[in-house]
Design a protein around this motif. Structure first.
Motif, PDB file in Angstrom:
ATOM      1  N   GLN A  21       0.840  -1.210   0.000  1.00 22.70           N
ATOM      2  CA  GLN A  21       0.000   0.000   0.000  1.00 22.70           C
ATOM      3  C   GLN A  21       0.867   1.249   0.000  1.00 22.70           C
ATOM      4  O   GLN A  21       0.565   2.212  -0.708  1.00 22.70           O
ATOM      5  CB  GLN A  21      -0.937   0.004   1.210  1.00 22.70           C
ATOM      6  CG  GLN A  21      -2.170  -0.858   1.001  1.00 22.70           C
ATOM      7  CD  GLN A  21      -3.038  -0.969   2.259  1.00 22.70           C
ATOM      8  OE1 GLN A  21      -2.778  -0.326   3.278  1.00 22.70           O
ATOM      9  NE2 GLN A  21      -4.067  -1.795   2.173  1.00 22.70           N
ATOM     10  N   ARG A  22       1.957   1.234   0.786  1.00 18.33           N
ATOM     11  CA  ARG A  22       2.863   2.386   0.829  1.00 18.33           C
ATOM     12  C   ARG A  22       3.491   2.645  -0.544  1.00 18.33           C
ATOM     13  O   ARG A  22       3.865   3.766  -0.857  1.00 18.33           O
ATOM     14  CB  ARG A  22       3.957   2.182   1.889  1.00 18.33           C
ATOM     15  CG  ARG A  22       3.442   2.293   3.321  1.00 18.33           C
ATOM     16  CD  ARG A  22       4.568   2.383   4.351  1.00 18.33           C
ATOM     17  NE  ARG A  22       5.380   1.181   4.437  1.00 18.33           N
ATOM     18  CZ  ARG A  22       5.095   0.121   5.207  1.00 18.33           C
ATOM     19  NH1 ARG A  22       4.006   0.095   5.950  1.00 18.33           N
ATOM     20  NH2 ARG A  22       5.913  -0.924   5.235  1.00 18.33           N
ATOM     21  N   LEU A  23       3.622   1.585  -1.356  1.00 21.02           N
ATOM     22  CA  LEU A  23       4.166   1.734  -2.719  1.00 21.02           C
ATOM     23  C   LEU A  23       3.073   2.071  -3.739  1.00 21.02           C
ATOM     24  O   LEU A  23       3.347   2.219  -4.920  1.00 21.02           O
ATOM     25  CB  LEU A  23       4.866   0.433  -3.138  1.00 21.02           C
ATOM     26  CG  LEU A  23       6.160   0.085  -2.411  1.00 21.02           C
ATOM     27  CD1 LEU A  23       6.589  -1.345  -2.750  1.00 21.02           C
ATOM     28  CD2 LEU A  23       7.283   1.056  -2.747  1.00 21.02           C
ATOM     29  N   GLY A  24       1.821   2.129  -3.270  1.00 21.68           N
ATOM     30  CA  GLY A  24       0.706   2.482  -4.152  1.00 21.68           C
ATOM     31  C   GLY A  24       0.015   1.304  -4.815  1.00 21.68           C
ATOM     32  O   GLY A  24      -0.691   1.467  -5.810  1.00 21.68           O
ATOM     33  N   TYR A  25       0.205   0.096  -4.272  1.00 22.00           N
ATOM     34  CA  TYR A  25      -0.412  -1.106  -4.853  1.00 22.00           C
ATOM     35  C   TYR A  25      -1.325  -1.781  -3.835  1.00 22.00           C
ATOM     36  O   TYR A  25      -1.005  -1.832  -2.651  1.00 22.00           O
ATOM     37  CB  TYR A  25       0.664  -2.115  -5.289  1.00 22.00           C
ATOM     38  CG  TYR A  25       1.531  -1.614  -6.405  1.00 22.00           C
ATOM     39  CD1 TYR A  25       1.154  -1.770  -7.739  1.00 22.00           C
ATOM     40  CD2 TYR A  25       2.735  -0.961  -6.130  1.00 22.00           C
ATOM     41  CE1 TYR A  25       1.946  -1.295  -8.757  1.00 22.00           C
ATOM     42  CE2 TYR A  25       3.532  -0.485  -7.147  1.00 22.00           C
ATOM     43  CZ  TYR A  25       3.134  -0.651  -8.464  1.00 22.00           C
ATOM     44  OH  TYR A  25       3.926  -0.180  -9.467  1.00 22.00           O
ATOM     45  N   ASN A  26      -2.428  -2.297  -4.337  1.00 18.38           N
ATOM     46  CA  ASN A  26      -3.344  -3.039  -3.480  1.00 18.38           C
ATOM     47  C   ASN A  26      -3.085  -4.529  -3.679  1.00 18.38           C
ATOM     48  O   ASN A  26      -3.294  -5.053  -4.761  1.00 18.38           O
ATOM     49  CB  ASN A  26      -4.798  -2.693  -3.834  1.00 18.38           C
ATOM     50  CG  ASN A  26      -5.772  -3.448  -2.955  1.00 18.38           C
ATOM     51  OD1 ASN A  26      -5.515  -3.638  -1.761  1.00 18.38           O
ATOM     52  ND2 ASN A  26      -6.867  -3.883  -3.529  1.00 18.38           N
ATOM     53  N   LYS A 188       9.388  -3.079  -4.773  1.00 15.78           N
ATOM     54  CA  LYS A 188       9.152  -2.310  -6.004  1.00 15.78           C
ATOM     55  C   LYS A 188       9.795  -3.041  -7.186  1.00 15.78           C
ATOM     56  O   LYS A 188       9.184  -3.181  -8.252  1.00 15.78           O
ATOM     57  CB  LYS A 188       9.735  -0.910  -5.833  1.00 15.78           C
ATOM     58  CG  LYS A 188       9.562   0.008  -7.025  1.00 15.78           C
ATOM     59  CD  LYS A 188      10.050   1.421  -6.654  1.00 15.78           C
ATOM     60  CE  LYS A 188       9.911   2.374  -7.826  1.00 15.78           C
ATOM     61  NZ  LYS A 188      10.982   2.192  -8.828  1.00 15.78           N
TER      62      LYS A 188
END
Length: 193
Positions: A21-26, A188
């Motif tokens: 989530q912190r990397l922008g992925y669910n 990432k």
């Protein structure tokens, strides 16, 4: 990008979900074979004891599914160990993805190894933009022996494989979700493989 975290009751899953989530992925927690097969990337985590974790995988049929996956799969900690041939912990037959055995550290050192340790001999796109001798966070009593599939090593009493790669399968003994910036970079990199 569809990310699945294999949910088989083997701990630490929420912290991995938050790291993505912190990397922008669910990342979706699932034990559904169809959902796992349909994913672009699969995370195979694990905290706990090898033989009971393997029993849970067998009950759900995931022990047969995981080795057949074609997309990138990342085993973390016990997840990586279960991807090996055999573990001394509970005399457990593994998934056989990595051609290496898992042994227990001797009683000459504090077990489990718990805390930050250096990773060296980095050899994979998984470690893009991660420097040699970077620190990662580990908690483990068992280790994979050095082998041809090792893409990183660490030292604790002896040299061991702290990361493995075979085709689309990757494994890390450390916890990237607890390893600060370097761990986030590794997750990432895995997404971008």
């Amino acid at each position: 990008m569809k990310l699945s975290i294999v949910n088989y009751g083997a701990g630490n899953i929420k912290s991995i979900q938050f790291a993505f989530q912190r990397l922008g992925y669910n990342a979706v927690l699932t034990e559904c074979p169809e959902e796992i097969i349909a994913s672009d990337k699969v995370i195979f985590p694990g905290v706990g004891e090898a033989s009971s974790a393997m029993e849970k995988l067998k009950q759900s049929g995931l022990d047969r599914l995981i080795p057949t996956l074609k997309q990138p799969v990342l085993g973390i900690c016990l997840g990586m160990q279960l991807m090996c041939q055999h573990s001394e912990e509970g005399d457990t037959k593994g998934l056989g993805i990595f051609d290496v055995s898992v042994k227990r550290f001797s009683n000459k050192v504090k077990v489990p190894q718990m805390g930050w340790n250096i990773i060296s001999n980095l050899k994979s796109g998984l470690f893009k933009d991660i420097k040699e001798k970077e620190y990662m966070y580990l908690v483990h009593s068992y280790y994979a022996e050095p082998c041809a599939e090792a893409i990183a090593t660490s030292d604790y009493e002896l040299e061991y494989a702290s990361a493995l790669e075979n085709d689309n399968f990757y494994g890390v003994q450390f916890h990237p979700e607890k390893s600060s910036k370097a761990g986030a970079q590794l997750l990432k990199n895995f997404i971008e493989l």
